[in-house]
Design an enzyme around this catalytic site. Structure first.
Site, mmCIF file in Angstrom:
data_model
loop_
_atom_site.group_PDB
_atom_site.id
_atom_site.type_symbol
_atom_site.label_atom_id
_atom_site.label_comp_id
_atom_site.label_asym_id
_atom_site.label_seq_id
_atom_site.Cartn_x
_atom_site.Cartn_y
_atom_site.Cartn_z
ATOM 1 N N GLY A 18 8.186 -5.357 -16.855
ATOM 2 C CA GLY A 18 6.746 -5.555 -16.494
ATOM 3 C C GLY A 18 7.184 -5.502 -15.073
ATOM 4 C CB CYS A 19 4.948 -7.506 -12.668
ATOM 5 S SG CYS A 19 4.882 -7.824 -10.987
ATOM 6 C CG PHE A 20 8.911 -4.568 -9.374
ATOM 7 C CD1 PHE A 20 7.918 -5.167 -8.321
ATOM 8 C CD2 PHE A 20 9.000 -3.260 -9.069
ATOM 9 C CE1 PHE A 20 7.138 -4.362 -7.779
ATOM 10 C CE2 PHE A 20 8.309 -2.502 -8.283
ATOM 11 C CZ PHE A 20 7.386 -2.906 -7.352
ATOM 12 C CD1 TRP A 21 6.267 -7.921 -6.773
ATOM 13 C CD2 TRP A 21 4.404 -8.966 -7.117
ATOM 14 N NE1 TRP A 21 5.343 -7.306 -5.971
ATOM 15 C CE2 TRP A 21 4.084 -7.873 -6.252
ATOM 16 C CE3 TRP A 21 3.256 -9.546 -7.583
ATOM 17 C CZ2 TRP A 21 2.844 -7.500 -5.751
ATOM 18 C CZ3 TRP A 21 2.020 -9.390 -7.147
ATOM 19 C CH2 TRP A 21 1.780 -8.409 -6.274
#
Length: 176
Positions: free
Chosen positions: A9-12
């Site tokens: 999902g969101c790489f952050w």
């Protein structure tokens, strides 16, 4: 040095859990799995390139094993969701393990089998295991976002539902 590549999902939200582990050299946010060369964030988010947001981890396999990295990965995601991760929906937010060799392929398959059999989930694991494709580094403002924009990152992680999901399935202290 070895490479591991995970889409969660969101790489952050995928950088922090790996970055401070002993034996991890670098964690790079980027895009992989698609056909477009050097895609931009906007192109990837349009779900037209075939890429997913991912992190590529350079690590010392004498200090941290690939299996340990997989264990960290599984504890950051909902591996039963085929449509994205938490509030982030669409192809670019799907989960996947991108293997760089036959050893990683076998360890990843075994890890997924074990999670399906003994994990905390009621639904089957849908996270794909794929051969690594070219990895493209994301724009600089996405690198180490969890440190550069700490307040916004923490709000996002909580608001997306990821933080509560992790706590509900794995308890406290298993993620950064």
């Amino acid at each position: 040095m070895a490479l591991a590549t995970f889409a969660g999902g969101c790489f952050w939200c995928m950088v922090g859990p790996f970055a401070e582990r002993e034996g991890v050299i670098t964690v790079t946010s980027g895009y992989t799995g698609g056909e477009t060369e050097n895609p931009s964030y906007e192109e990837v988010c349009s779900n037209t390139t075939g890429h997913v947001e991912a992190v590529q981890i350079e690590y010392d396999s004498e200090i941290i094993s690939y299996k340990e990295l997989l264990d960290i990965f599984w504890r950051q995601i909902d591996p039963t969701d085929p449509g994205g991760q938490f509030n982030d929906r669409g192809e670019s937010y799907q989960t996947a393990i991108f293997v760089h060799n036959d050893y990683q392929l076998e360890v990843a398959k075994e890890s997924r089998r074990d999670l399906n059999a003994h994990g905390p989930f009621n639904a089957p694991i849908v996270t794909k295991i794929l051969r690594a494709k070219p990895f493209y580094k994301a724009e600089e403002h996405h690198q180490d976002y969890h440190e550069k924009n700490r307040f916004h990152y923490l709000l996002y992680k909580k608001g997306s539902g990821r933080e509560d999901f992790i706590k509900a399935h794995w308890g406290d202290g298993n993620e950064k």
